[in-house]
Design an enzyme around this catalytic site. Structure first.
Site, PDB file in Angstrom:
ATOM      1  N   THR A 265       0.908  -1.290  -0.177  1.00  0.00           N
ATOM      2  CA  THR A 265      -0.070   0.037  -0.045  1.00  0.00           C
ATOM      3  C   THR A 265       0.865   1.353  -0.127  1.00  0.00           C
ATOM      4  O   THR A 265       0.294   2.285  -0.507  1.00  0.00           O
ATOM      5  CB  THR A 265      -0.997   0.074   1.283  1.00  0.00           C
ATOM      6  OG1 THR A 265      -0.156  -0.205   2.409  1.00  0.00           O
ATOM      7  CG2 THR A 265      -1.991  -1.062   0.973  1.00  0.00           C
TER       8      THR A 265
ATOM      9  N   CYS B  36      -2.958   3.560   6.972  1.00  0.00           N
ATOM     10  CA  CYS B  36      -3.669   2.809   8.119  1.00  0.00           C
ATOM     11  C   CYS B  36      -4.059   3.379   9.158  1.00  0.00           C
ATOM     12  O   CYS B  36      -5.079   2.801  10.051  1.00  0.00           O
ATOM     13  CB  CYS B  36      -2.504   1.758   8.656  1.00  0.00           C
ATOM     14  SG  CYS B  36      -1.246   2.383   9.387  1.00  0.00           S
TER      15      CYS B  36
ATOM     16  N   GLU C 200     -10.978  -3.157   9.617  1.00  0.00           N
ATOM     17  CA  GLU C 200     -10.236  -2.134   8.866  1.00  0.00           C
ATOM     18  C   GLU C 200     -10.437  -2.385   7.501  1.00  0.00           C
ATOM     19  O   GLU C 200     -10.611  -3.737   6.929  1.00  0.00           O
ATOM     20  CB  GLU C 200      -8.567  -2.634   9.000  1.00  0.00           C
ATOM     21  CG  GLU C 200      -7.802  -1.596   8.210  1.00  0.00           C
ATOM     22  CD  GLU C 200      -6.243  -1.460   8.584  1.00  0.00           C
ATOM     23  OE1 GLU C 200      -5.442  -0.767   8.665  1.00  0.00           O
ATOM     24  OE2 GLU C 200      -5.919  -3.035   8.782  1.00  0.00           O
TER      25      GLU C 200
END
Length: 473
Positions: A116, A248, A338
């Protein structure tokens, strides 16, 4: 004959670890000024390549967007370099009359890089390693190996041109788990710096080596009745749409009291949030996670309109965030977990106390120790929640994705965010060069005359005290 892929990967890891150890013997002897010059050169070169690396990362992974990845690359170079510019990491860090503290590099660092943030993480980790006299070897994610390898090459060239020894920055080139495992187990590696999925972080902590790993982010955002609702929604929109939700620390849910529901929904709709109905939320839920429970990589870093299309429904052009109503948290509730894409859960509770309990419930299910955001002007409620919420980053009136990494707050600018013991991490810090050194303490006997300026008032007072004690007064 051709060697087996796993064997080649293991051999490469051994060679890079050995080269890094040899380089560290030289790098670790450099004074602070020379390390600082290397850091400045690496940051400047990486910043020049920020856009090209961002575009390469998007092409290779399909995650996020090039504009925001360019911002992340420049954050990882310019902002991190600025934050550590005056930081003392090696040599004598602090000198007191009877106690000196000396910064000592840990040695060779193995660094796991996520798909990511495959290029920005390279620059950030290289800067904090080199600043503290450590060499570093990267292990890329298989889905992002080419862009990570290019980022590492840029960093390595810039470091060597600035005076670092060859081998100070290395990167595995073979996309095999065996290579990563061999690197973490290599005797030359003294510390593992792991950013990635739960499996990789667990492997780092199970390696038998000291490790700094980070847990999952699953931060709720509480919009209190004292908040500026327009500003709160603007912060969440900016954060959750940034690089299409791949940071995150970004918000994963909005929690409000019943009295705030209508105001929040109206403002959110006006700013590009789309509240899915039950059917649409069900369709998208089937896409978010695989049957085995893991996040579906096909939805990571995709924009809201693309996600809706993949799920089989349409949303207005310009939609930034998809929102699903939720009330529970747990493994059968995908919106309570998440989601590395612009999708949020929306919890509506009966009271402030219920909001507190629900926030803790969500974080206890996933995300303990990571990040929580509150939008409020009432300092009493901010204080109350800050004392109870089990996170390492408690953010107030700021976009969580950017505030958590230190872009819009005074937290250290970092792309590895420790979650503390509650989150299974060895550190609760935004990881900095100071997390990558050991402190050697030089301590004198208490009765020996202190090594300090004899004219200092503190020393005179101390000596007077000692004389009085020996005279029995």
């Amino acid at each position: 004959m051709d060697l087996d892929l796993d064997l080649r990967a293991r051999q490469e890891a051994r060679v890079l670890a050995a080269q890094a150890e040899q380089a560290q013997r030289t790098l670790g002897s450099f004074p602070q000024e020379k390390l600082d010059a290397i850091v400045e050169a690496v940051a400047a070169r990486f910043s020049q390549e920020a856009q090209a690396l961002a575009e390469q990362a998007v092409r290779e992974t399909g995650f996020g967007n090039a504009a925001d990845k360019t911002v992340k690359n420049r954050f990882a170079s310019n902002d991190v370099a600025a934050a550590i510019r005056d930081m003392k990491t090696v040599g004598i860090l602090r000198q007191q009359p009877r106690l000196w503290e000396v910064g000592v590099p840990v040695g060779v660092i193995a660094a796991i890089v996520p798909s990511t943030n495959p290029t920005s993480t390279v620059c950030y980790k290289a800067l904090i390693a080199l600043k503290s006299g450590n060499t570093i070897v990267f292990s890329p994610h298989p889905k992002a190996i080419q862009c990570t390898l290019e980022a590492a090459r840029i960093v390595a060239r810039a470091a060597v041109e600035a005076g670092a020894p060859e081998g100070s920055v290395g990167c595995l080139t073979i996309p095999a788990l065996a290579g990563c495992q061999e690197l973490m187990a290599a005797p030359q590696v003294k510390l593992i710096l792991a950013t990635g999925g739960p499996g990789m972080v667990k492997a780092a902590y199970s390696s038998g080596k000291p490790a700094i790993g980070v847990g999952a982010g699953n931060g709720p955002a509480y919009i209190h009745h004292s908040a500026d609702v327009r500003h709160a929604i603007s912060c969440i929109a900016r954060s959750k749409s940034f690089d299409y939700g791949t940071v995150c620390a970004s918000e994963q849910s909005i929690i409000v009291e019943k009295s705030m529901e209508d105001a929040v929904r109206r403002e959110a709709a006006a700013q590009g949030f789309y509240f899915m109905d039950t059917r649409e939320a069900g369709q998208l839920a089937k896409l978010l996670f695989k049957p085995t429970g893991g996040l579906n990589p096909e939805i990571v870093g995709k924009c809201a309109c693309s996600l809706a299309k993949m799920a089989g429904f349409s949303v207005p052009q310009g939609t930034k965030i998809l929102v699903a109503r939720e009330q529970e948290a747990g493994p059968t509730r995908p919106y309570s977990m998440e989601k590395l894409c612009p999708v949020l859960a929306f919890f509506v509770m009966e009271s402030e106390q219920a909001v507190l309990q629900k926030s803790i419930e969500v974080l206890s299910h996933e995300g303990s120790g990571h990040t929580f955001a509150i939008h409020a002007t009432n300092e009493d409620v901010i204080r109350r929640f800050a004392l109870k919420i089990p996170v390492s980053r408690f953010l107030v009136n700021t976009p969580a994705a950017l505030g958590g990494i230190g872009a819009t707050t005074e937290l250290f600018p970092a792309l590895t965010l420790g979650c503390g013991a509650v989150g299974g991490s060895s550190s609760s810090n935004n990881i900095s060069p100071l997390d990558l050194i050991n402190i050697r303490r030089v301590a004198w006997d208490k009765e020996e005359a202190p090594h300090a300026n004899p004219n200092s008032e503190d020393l005179v007072e101390l000596l007077t005290q000692r004389i009085m004690e020996r005279l029995g007064k």
